[in-house]
Design a protein around this motif. Structure first.
Motif, mmCIF file in Angstrom:
data_model
loop_
_atom_site.group_PDB
_atom_site.id
_atom_site.type_symbol
_atom_site.label_atom_id
_atom_site.label_comp_id
_atom_site.label_asym_id
_atom_site.label_seq_id
_atom_site.Cartn_x
_atom_site.Cartn_y
_atom_site.Cartn_z
ATOM 1 N N GLN A 32 -29.527 45.204 -83.222
ATOM 2 C CA GLN A 32 -29.043 46.436 -82.607
ATOM 3 C C GLN A 32 -28.484 47.354 -83.690
ATOM 4 O OE1 GLN A 32 -26.462 46.022 -79.156
ATOM 5 N NE2 GLN A 32 -27.228 43.943 -78.777
ATOM 6 N N PRO A 33 -28.482 48.658 -83.440
ATOM 7 C CA PRO A 33 -27.900 49.577 -84.425
ATOM 8 C C PRO A 33 -26.385 49.416 -84.488
ATOM 9 C CG PRO A 33 -28.515 50.758 -82.421
ATOM 10 C CD PRO A 33 -29.068 49.366 -82.285
ATOM 11 N N PRO A 34 -25.763 49.771 -85.613
ATOM 12 C CA PRO A 34 -24.297 49.684 -85.724
ATOM 13 C C PRO A 34 -23.614 50.532 -84.656
ATOM 14 C CG PRO A 34 -25.302 50.042 -87.875
ATOM 15 C CD PRO A 34 -26.388 50.227 -86.860
ATOM 16 N N LEU A 35 -22.444 50.090 -84.268
ATOM 17 C CA LEU A 35 -21.705 50.748 -83.193
ATOM 18 C C LEU A 35 -20.241 50.879 -83.592
ATOM 19 C CD1 LEU A 35 -21.533 51.755 -80.203
ATOM 20 C CD2 LEU A 35 -21.100 49.367 -79.571
ATOM 21 N N THR A 36 -19.666 52.046 -83.352
ATOM 22 C CA THR A 36 -18.253 52.282 -83.637
ATOM 23 C C THR A 36 -17.502 52.510 -82.332
ATOM 24 O OG1 THR A 36 -18.750 53.276 -85.793
ATOM 25 C CG2 THR A 36 -16.595 53.730 -84.851
ATOM 26 N N ILE A 37 -16.412 51.782 -82.162
ATOM 27 C CA ILE A 37 -15.583 51.906 -80.963
ATOM 28 C C ILE A 37 -14.144 52.150 -81.395
ATOM 29 C CG2 ILE A 37 -14.738 50.757 -78.879
ATOM 30 C CD1 ILE A 37 -17.238 49.033 -78.894
ATOM 31 N N TRP A 74 -17.853 40.997 -77.243
ATOM 32 C CA TRP A 74 -18.471 41.080 -78.564
ATOM 33 C C TRP A 74 -18.126 39.837 -79.365
ATOM 34 C CZ3 TRP A 74 -21.528 45.282 -78.883
ATOM 35 C CH2 TRP A 74 -21.238 46.353 -78.044
ATOM 36 N N GLN A 110 -21.659 45.425 -85.932
ATOM 37 C CA GLN A 110 -23.031 45.355 -86.430
ATOM 38 C C GLN A 110 -23.755 44.204 -85.740
ATOM 39 O OE1 GLN A 110 -22.354 44.978 -90.681
ATOM 40 N NE2 GLN A 110 -22.611 47.174 -90.987
ATOM 41 N N GLU A 159 -17.091 44.313 -71.309
ATOM 42 C CA GLU A 159 -17.972 44.059 -72.448
ATOM 43 C C GLU A 159 -17.365 43.017 -73.376
ATOM 44 O OE1 GLU A 159 -19.825 47.352 -74.409
ATOM 45 O OE2 GLU A 159 -19.228 48.726 -72.829
ATOM 46 N N ASP A 181 -19.920 39.682 -85.462
ATOM 47 C CA ASP A 181 -20.584 40.983 -85.553
ATOM 48 C C ASP A 181 -19.610 42.115 -85.872
ATOM 49 O OD1 ASP A 181 -23.043 39.846 -84.894
ATOM 50 O OD2 ASP A 181 -22.704 40.094 -82.743
ATOM 51 N N ARG A 222 -12.797 58.561 -77.115
ATOM 52 C CA ARG A 222 -14.148 59.054 -77.376
ATOM 53 C C ARG A 222 -14.157 59.951 -78.611
ATOM 54 N NH1 ARG A 222 -16.750 57.412 -72.924
ATOM 55 N NH2 ARG A 222 -15.524 57.207 -71.002
ATOM 56 N N LEU A 245 -15.866 48.610 -86.197
ATOM 57 C CA LEU A 245 -17.249 48.802 -86.629
ATOM 58 C C LEU A 245 -18.015 47.525 -86.329
ATOM 59 C CD1 LEU A 245 -19.522 50.341 -87.999
ATOM 60 C CD2 LEU A 245 -18.678 49.499 -90.203
#
Length: 324
Positions: free
Chosen positions: A60-65, A36, A56, A34, A40, A9, A54
């Motif tokens: 949906q808004p960009p997401l960082t994991i 993906w 995209q 999940e 994306d 996190r 990263l």
């Protein structure tokens, strides 16, 4: 490809929670419950055992994991994701083209060093390209023979100069009466940066035999004679002259290399960076333009050229560069 992972996190330095199962195939990435689509996945960065993803997703808004990988080598997973996502994103970009003219301009090349697909459509054709994943400058012009060891050369992670970086592991042992431990860090450095870091490591570990031995090993590696630099022989010396501000000596060394290497965006970049540090913005810009003439998507040269234009007040050239 199967692996185990734990989420890291943003507010935590170490991964927390239990490990989950993950899988990656040619089209998707499964992280626990999940899933993906790899098309994306815009970028993958590695820091040791951690991968920063990263995403995209459309609509949906960009997401960082950030995930911490176990069971397999994180580098293998990163390579798999890079190969598959770039292939899929290139196919997706091509599918979005609607006219025959747009399709005719579409250009993609598979990097011979890492098998990643590079979309060169937005850039003019040049003799070289930069692979954004392995950071290798690749000669792609059909009538130019690339150097045999071309894939060994890239920017040093410490000084930022085009060179032949080697794996370097710093090692420090500390003892604070009631507490002792070690600190290690892996990086890729040119020989000049390896030497300075090795001497610092020796000084920092001087009173502890445990740390002196690794420092001596790194010193030996740093001062070992380069035997297989090929057409780039003399680059290390030229870079050292450039770092010291001795541009006449550096230019002589770079000129000798350019006689052997017809396409060398990295060499022009080194010279441009040296001139920039000497505040010679006009000549730095001219040399960096030569770098982009050899490799249109060479991001480091483009970014430094932007700085030259911005600081010299050349708004017209800056806007032209940013529009490409």
């Amino acid at each position: 490809m199967r692996f185990r992972f734990r989420l890291v996190r943003a507010s935590e330095e170490a991964p927390s929670g239990r490990r989950h199962n993950g899988t990656a195939d040619e089209k998707s990435l499964q992280l626990g419950s999940e899933s993906w689509d790899l098309v994306d996945l815009a970028a993958v960065e590695q820091d040791g055992a951690r991968l920063l993803l990263l995403l995209q997703p459309s609509q949906q808004p960009p997401l960082t994991i950030t995930i911490s990988i176990s069971k397999i080598d994180p580098s293998d997973l990163k390579h798999h994701l890079d190969v598959q996502r770039t292939r899929l994103r290139a196919e997706h970009a091509r599918a979005q083209l609607t006219t025959p003219q747009e399709r005719a301009r579409f250009r993609q090349i598979v990097c011979p060093a890492c098998d990643v697909t590079v979309d060169l459509t937005p850039f003019p054709e040049t003799p070289q390209m930069l692979c954004p994943c392995c950071e290798t400058l690749v000669t792609i012009q059909s009538n130019v023979v690339p150097p045999e060891n071309e894939a060994d050369f890239r920017l040093c992670e410490t000084c930022g100069m085009f060179s032949r970086p080697r794996h370097f592991r710093s090692f420090y042992f500390y003892y604070l009466v009631v507490h002792s431990g070690i600190h290690t860090h892996r990086s890729k450095r040119c020989r000049g940066c390896m030497r300075s870091a090795s001497w610092k490591m020796l000084a920092g570990n001087f009173f502890f035999v445990i740390g002196v031995i690794p420092a001596l090993i790194q010193l030996t590696r740093a001062y070992r004679k380069e035997r297989d630099a090929g057409v780039y022989r003399g680059l290390e010396s030229a870079n050292q002259w450039a770092r010291r501000g001795k541009l006449t000596k550096a230019i002589e060394g770079y000129h000798e290399i350019l006689q052997r290497v017809p396409c060398a965006a990295g060499i022009y970049y080194n010279l441009g960076m040296a001139l920039y540090k000497q505040h010679d913005l006009a000549h730095a810009a001219s040399v960096l333009e030569l770098a982009l003439n050899d490799c249109a998507n060479y991001t480091p040269a483009c970014q430094l050229l932007e700085q030259c234009y911005r600081q010299s007040g050349d708004v017209e050239k800056l806007e032209t560069l940013q529009s490409h």
